[in-house]
Design a protein around this motif. Sequence first.
Motif, PDB file in Angstrom:
ATOM      1  N   THR A   1      51.673  50.184  50.985  1.00 43.74           N
ATOM      2  CA  THR A   1      51.018  48.659  51.537  1.00 43.74           C
ATOM      3  C   THR A   1      52.517  48.356  50.961  1.00 43.74           C
ATOM      4  OG1 THR A   1      50.224  47.779  49.500  1.00 43.74           O
ATOM      5  CG2 THR A   1      49.072  48.152  51.491  1.00 43.74           C
TER       6      THR A   1
ATOM      7  N   ASP B   1      44.560  30.823  56.524  1.00 39.52           N
ATOM      8  CA  ASP B   1      43.345  31.989  56.148  1.00 39.52           C
ATOM      9  C   ASP B   1      44.167  33.709  56.590  1.00 39.52           C
ATOM     10  OD1 ASP B   1      43.028  32.146  58.940  1.00 39.52           O
ATOM     11  OD2 ASP B   1      41.343  31.775  59.188  1.00 39.52           O
ATOM     12  N   SER B   2      44.957  33.619  56.846  1.00 39.22           N
ATOM     13  CA  SER B   2      45.463  35.186  57.539  1.00 39.22           C
ATOM     14  C   SER B   2      45.896  35.878  55.818  1.00 39.22           C
ATOM     15  CB  SER B   2      46.709  35.295  57.899  1.00 39.22           C
ATOM     16  OG  SER B   2      48.050  34.671  57.006  1.00 39.22           O
ATOM     17  N   GLY B   3      46.212  35.663  54.476  1.00 36.22           N
ATOM     18  CA  GLY B   3      46.486  36.539  53.185  1.00 36.22           C
ATOM     19  C   GLY B   3      47.778  35.779  53.300  1.00 36.22           C
TER      20      GLY B   3
ATOM     21  N   ASP C   1      40.354  31.437  46.420  1.00 31.85           N
ATOM     22  CA  ASP C   1      41.607  31.264  46.508  1.00 31.85           C
ATOM     23  C   ASP C   1      42.314  31.477  45.158  1.00 31.85           C
ATOM     24  OD1 ASP C   1      41.407  28.263  48.864  1.00 31.85           O
ATOM     25  OD2 ASP C   1      41.066  30.261  48.722  1.00 31.85           O
TER      26      ASP C   1
ATOM     27  N   THR D   1      52.162  33.119  53.705  1.00 29.68           N
ATOM     28  CA  THR D   1      50.985  33.725  54.166  1.00 29.68           C
ATOM     29  C   THR D   1      51.435  34.596  55.594  1.00 29.68           C
ATOM     30  OG1 THR D   1      51.535  31.687  56.587  1.00 29.68           O
ATOM     31  CG2 THR D   1      50.105  31.426  54.722  1.00 29.68           C
ATOM     32  N   CYS D   2      50.262  35.339  55.451  1.00 29.53           N
ATOM     33  CA  CYS D   2      50.911  36.918  56.571  1.00 29.53           C
ATOM     34  C   CYS D   2      51.127  35.886  57.540  1.00 29.53           C
ATOM     35  CB  CYS D   2      49.635  38.213  56.315  1.00 29.53           C
ATOM     36  SG  CYS D   2      49.062  38.179  54.988  1.00 29.53           S
TER      37      CYS D   2
ATOM     38  N   GLN E   1      48.720  29.886  59.713  1.00 30.20           N
ATOM     39  CA  GLN E   1      47.384  30.888  59.429  1.00 30.20           C
ATOM     40  C   GLN E   1      46.907  30.915  58.258  1.00 30.20           C
ATOM     41  OE1 GLN E   1      45.953  33.730  61.673  1.00 30.20           O
ATOM     42  NE2 GLN E   1      46.605  33.021  63.736  1.00 30.20           N
TER      43      GLN E   1
ATOM     44  N   ARG F   1      45.255  39.599  51.296  1.00 29.57           N
ATOM     45  CA  ARG F   1      43.779  39.991  52.061  1.00 29.57           C
ATOM     46  C   ARG F   1      42.541  39.303  50.852  1.00 29.57           C
ATOM     47  NH1 ARG F   1      44.856  39.099  57.217  1.00 29.57           N
ATOM     48  NH2 ARG F   1      46.351  40.948  58.257  1.00 29.57           N
TER      49      ARG F   1
ATOM     50  N   ASP G   1      51.843  37.593  51.429  1.00 27.99           N
ATOM     51  CA  ASP G   1      52.544  38.213  51.960  1.00 27.99           C
ATOM     52  C   ASP G   1      53.773  37.802  50.502  1.00 27.99           C
ATOM     53  OD1 ASP G   1      53.214  40.857  52.157  1.00 27.99           O
ATOM     54  OD2 ASP G   1      53.951  40.567  54.221  1.00 27.99           O
TER      55      ASP G   1
ATOM     56  N   CYS H   1      50.206  42.421  53.243  1.00 28.64           N
ATOM     57  CA  CYS H   1      49.426  41.913  53.597  1.00 28.64           C
ATOM     58  C   CYS H   1      47.804  41.746  52.222  1.00 28.64           C
ATOM     59  CB  CYS H   1      48.822  41.163  54.654  1.00 28.64           C
ATOM     60  SG  CYS H   1      48.558  39.896  55.034  1.00 28.64           S
TER      61      CYS H   1
ATOM     62  N   LEU I   1      42.891  35.551  45.216  1.00 33.26           N
ATOM     63  CA  LEU I   1      43.513  36.014  45.871  1.00 33.26           C
ATOM     64  C   LEU I   1      45.025  35.858  45.554  1.00 33.26           C
ATOM     65  CD1 LEU I   1      44.609  36.738  49.504  1.00 33.26           C
ATOM     66  CD2 LEU I   1      44.431  34.337  50.411  1.00 33.26           C
TER      67      LEU I   1
END
Length: 148
Positions: free
Chosen positions: A124, A68-70, A23, A61-62, A66, A148, A72, A146, A26
Amino acid sequence: MRRALVALMLSGIALSGCGKEDDMDLQDRAEARAVEARAHVDDLAQRLGTDPEVVQDEITTCVPGQDDSGLDLIYTVHVTTGVDAAERLPGDIAEHFAAEGWQVKRDHREPGSDEVSLRFTKGTFTMGANLNTSNGRAAVGGSGGCVR
């Protein structure tokens, strides 16, 4: 037996720590990309106007809801624009970013509209500028994509 149990507990603690490091990795990666994205947006905002005011700066979150979606970045800056901004945005400003490798797309507006809107993409990274000629203000925003 007791040694095996202690070893098993210690390995469980070590493994649970790995998830937190992931984490952190990330978060660190998302922040590094956000730093770069903010620099791009700030550059566009500075070219377009003066008196920048950051109105949103959030890593989220992306996909909302969610976790765990990454991650942004959502970053938006408002600026005051001059009388020539409506010509400069699709002109020399767009040309500058195109020369830097950005794809530039002008959003369609109805004739007589008091808005000029362009979108910029590179890898990106995405940015947009929406200029309102009647109030002399523009919103410039962007994202690093995003992570991840």
